[in-house]
Design an enzyme around this catalytic site. Structure first.
Site, PDB file in Angstrom:
ATOM      1  N   HIS A 160       0.661  -1.344  -0.031  1.00 17.41           N
ATOM      2  CA  HIS A 160       0.041   0.012  -0.017  1.00 17.41           C
ATOM      3  C   HIS A 160       0.806   1.169   0.044  1.00 17.41           C
ATOM      4  CE1 HIS A 160       0.495  -0.106   4.657  1.00 17.41           C
ATOM      5  NE2 HIS A 160       0.598   0.999   4.155  1.00 17.41           N
ATOM      6  N   ASP A 198      -0.018  -7.678   1.552  1.00 18.90           N
ATOM      7  CA  ASP A 198       0.177  -6.012   1.583  1.00 18.90           C
ATOM      8  C   ASP A 198       1.703  -6.277   1.529  1.00 18.90           C
ATOM      9  OD1 ASP A 198       0.292  -3.514   1.699  1.00 18.90           O
ATOM     10  OD2 ASP A 198      -0.143  -3.191   3.947  1.00 18.90           O
ATOM     11  N   SER A 276       4.922   2.290   7.949  1.00 21.31           N
ATOM     12  CA  SER A 276       4.330   1.212   7.055  1.00 21.31           C
ATOM     13  C   SER A 276       5.690   0.803   6.074  1.00 21.31           C
ATOM     14  CB  SER A 276       3.216   1.761   6.264  1.00 21.31           C
ATOM     15  OG  SER A 276       2.145   1.581   7.014  1.00 21.31           O
TER      16      SER A 276
END
Length: 430
Positions: A160, A198, A276
């Site tokens: 993402h 992801d 992230s």
């Protein structure tokens, strides 16, 4: 005498709101649907259905009734550290030059333990920036972190961060701005990205040597182990936070994520926007997870993809360019001794098993439905191997799409059935 100050504590009877997860929810069906093994296990059975081991004398549950009741169960297994397979070390990328950093002594947390671990991993952690927009108009940037895991410039990060999920299939070769800790900048390209997990790989080319991180083994982690999270939150490069492992196998269903029964590492390390894709690191400076999300309404609730799962995804990337997930169309629930004892007490015809996986639902038209699975079956052997967890079934199926697999199920305490199922590839949009 000192006066005591009293405070009135009021309690609210309102239900707490649903957990909101920051980051893109990694949804889809995956391999064998979901496994709900949280602290409360209940399966509502419509009155129109019954299991083979149920009697018809008023024991069929309505949708308001619970088949299992409430069970208190630990999601984290605090077992002794397992030995890693000998050949796994060969699959992991060797660490970079870290001779100047002293390793932790005797496994104890000393004054320099966390600093040493951070020094080992720090040079290999990078900042990633991806322009975002519509129809060629830039509207902002996606900021995240990554880890160089190979001297050839391969970077491990979150999908993402580097890929627009709305056009993931068209953006697999997207461009990424990469900044190293030493100030060098590169233009990277997205090699592979997997929506469900992801996880993504980015590649940069450098004429000078690149620092690399060593991959550890997440199956060695236990609740209470110290870990550090490294990344670039809010574009603040080289940020390090420390905490402990809160849970080693947090189920995706516990977080409200539908699809396959994925597991995450839960930690109380501070994780913010920009973290992230950054590494979760043990005290040896080895990557044991990839940070992907946190709970928005709470502090100390961060989640990472275990590095053991990531390593398998990378192998799929190398082999097929994508992750192939077999699908058979079963919803499953792992059984333990307490659940089995209660089911036997309620239903005398329940299979006489000590372990196994209950099948509460068979998806109509699925490979499992065509193979003859029925609600209430208890899977005890899969491809000739005894099974007691959904994770074991996922590992056995691996990428065996279109290949026949024998499954032994207990249908009642007097009936054992052998079935043959042929998995199909999971629809990535499910």
């Amino acid at each position: 005498m000192m006066n005591l100050l009293r405070r009135a504590v009021s309690s609210s009877s309102k239900r707490s709101s649903l957990i909101r997860i920051v980051a893109v929810a990694t949804a889809t069906s995956g391999v064998v649907c979901c496994a709900d093994t949280g602290t409360r296990i209940s399966v509502a059975i419509p009155e129109s259905k019954s299991f083979p081991w149920q009697t018809s004398q008023g024991l069929i549950h309505s949708t308001e009734q619970s088949l299992f009741g409430n069970f208190s169960a630990f999601s984290a297994r605090a077992s002794p550290k397992p030995e890693a397979p000998a050949d796994n070390n060969e699959k992991r990328v060797p660490a970079g030059d870290s001779d100047s950093v002293k390793p932790p002594s005797g496994g104890f947390l000393g004054r320099d333990t966390i600093a040493n671990a951070a020094a080992r991993i720090g040079p290999a952690v990078v900042n990633l920036s991806v322009p975002q927009g519509f129809h060629g108009i830039t509207t902002g940037k996606s900021i995240g972190s990554g880890t160089i895991i190979d001297a050839d410039g391969t970077i491990l990060t979150c999908a993402h961060v580097v890929v627009d999920f709305q056009s993931i299939r068209q953006s697999s070769k997207g461009r990424v701005d990469v900044t190293l800790q030493d100030g060098r900048t590169f233009e990277g390209v997205v090699l592979n990205a997997d929506l469900q997990s992801d996880i993504a790989l980015v590649k940069i080319n450098s004429k000078t040597p690149l620092p690399t991180a060593k991959l550890g083994f997440s199956n060695k982690l236990r609740p209470g182990d110290w870990v550090i999270a490294v990344g670039c939150p809010l574009s603040l490069q080289n940020t390090i936070t420390a905490g402990i492992v809160s849970c080693v196998d947090r189920k995706s269903s516990d977080l409200g994520l539908r699809g396959a029964g994925r597991e995450y590492l839960q930690t109380d390390c501070a994780i913010n926007a920009g973290n992230s894709g950054g590494p979760l690191v043990n005290l040896d400076g080895e990557v044991v997870g990839v940070n992907i999300m946190k709970v928005l309404a709470a502090d100390g609730l961060g989640f990472s993809v275990p590095i053991d799962s990531v390593s398998k995804i990378i192998e799929h990337f190398k082999k097929s360019g994508r992750v192939i997930r077999p699908w058979i169309g079963l919803k499953m629930i792992e059984l333990n001794k307490m659940i089995i004892a209660q089911l036997k007490e309620r239903y005398p015809m329940f299979p006489d098993v000590e372990k196994g996986i209950l099948v509460p639902t068979v998806i109509p038209g699925s490979p499992a439905d065509r193979a003859g699975f029925k609600p209430g079956d208890v899977v005890v052997r899969f491809d000739g191997k005894p099974v007691e967890t959904i994770k074991e079934i996922i590992e056995i199926m691996d990428d065996r799409v279109g290949k026949r697999i024998r499954v032994v199920v207990e249908r009642s305490n007097i009936e054992t059935v052998t079935l043959e199922v042929i998995p199909e590839e999971a629809n990535p949009d499910m």
